[in-house]
Motif scaffolding. Structure first.
Motif: not given
Length: 208
Positions: A63-68, A136-138
């Motif tokens: 969920m937090g990843l979606q904001f990123y 996924s961030l990278v």
């Protein structure tokens, strides 16, 4: 006939929000693989939807990843629109050794820190979820910067995500990520062709 009834029953139990998220998610990844700038608005719609989906599934790292992703999608849209005057599209780049080392360190550190925090919550698979989030961030950074190897990272992490979503009964999302694997492979092949063509054209210009 029984199969059709089973399929109809399964479809009726699907979440409409998840269906929309899957459709826009598939569109954005396909368009990205085809080097089409219009992948970004579809990506923005998809990640906003999945903020709510992952909250309900207690996949808090995702969920937090979606904001990123939301921020990176806006950045990617801006970056891709800033193509050189002499180019039809922003050229495809290749990863360098420094980026590989920094990415590996970032993934290890992020996984440990976030996983350690999430294990004290109701989060599912805190360390595995955090590892996928870190990868996924990278990958998203490299996608936004048009680095070819972003697709290899996506292939790896999407395979893991398929298993996670199956266990969380997010079957449509699991199917979507399985398709992502195929699209990411296609993206890698197509982008590699573009990179080779761009390199060939540059060599010809240098000789001239």
């Amino acid at each position: 006939m029984q199969f059709i009834h089973t399929l109809q029953d399964w479809w009726q139990h699907q979440n409409l929000l998840e269906v929309i998220g899957v459709i826009t998610g598939l569109l954005c990844v396909y368009l990205a693989a085809k080097n089409n700038i219009w992948n970004w608005p579809f990506a923005i719609i998809s990640v906003v939807i999945y903020i709510f989906i992952f909250f309900e599934a207690r996949l808090f790292a995702d969920m937090g990843l979606q904001f990123y992703f939301l921020a990176m999608n806006i950045y990617g849209w801006h970056y891709w629109s800033k193509k050189p005057v002499t180019e039809k599209k922003v050229p495809v780049a290749r990863i360098i050794k420094k980026e590989i080392i920094l990415s590996a360190i970032a993934i290890v550190v992020f996984t440990f820190i976030l996983g350690s925090l999430l294990k004290y919550t109701t989060a599912s698979y805190p360390y595995l979820d955090s590892f996928c989030t870190a990868c996924s961030l990278v990958a998203q950074v490299f996608l936004a910067r048009k680095v070819l190897e972003n697709w290899l990272i996506w292939i790896f992490v999407d395979i893991i995500y398929v298993g996670i979503y199956i266990f969380k009964d997010l079957h449509l999302t699991a199917v979507m990520y399985a398709i992502y694997v195929g699209i990411a492979l296609m993206g890698y092949v197509d982008w590699r062709k573009d990179w080779k063509l761009e390199a060939r054209n540059k060599n010809q210009e240098t000789r001239n």
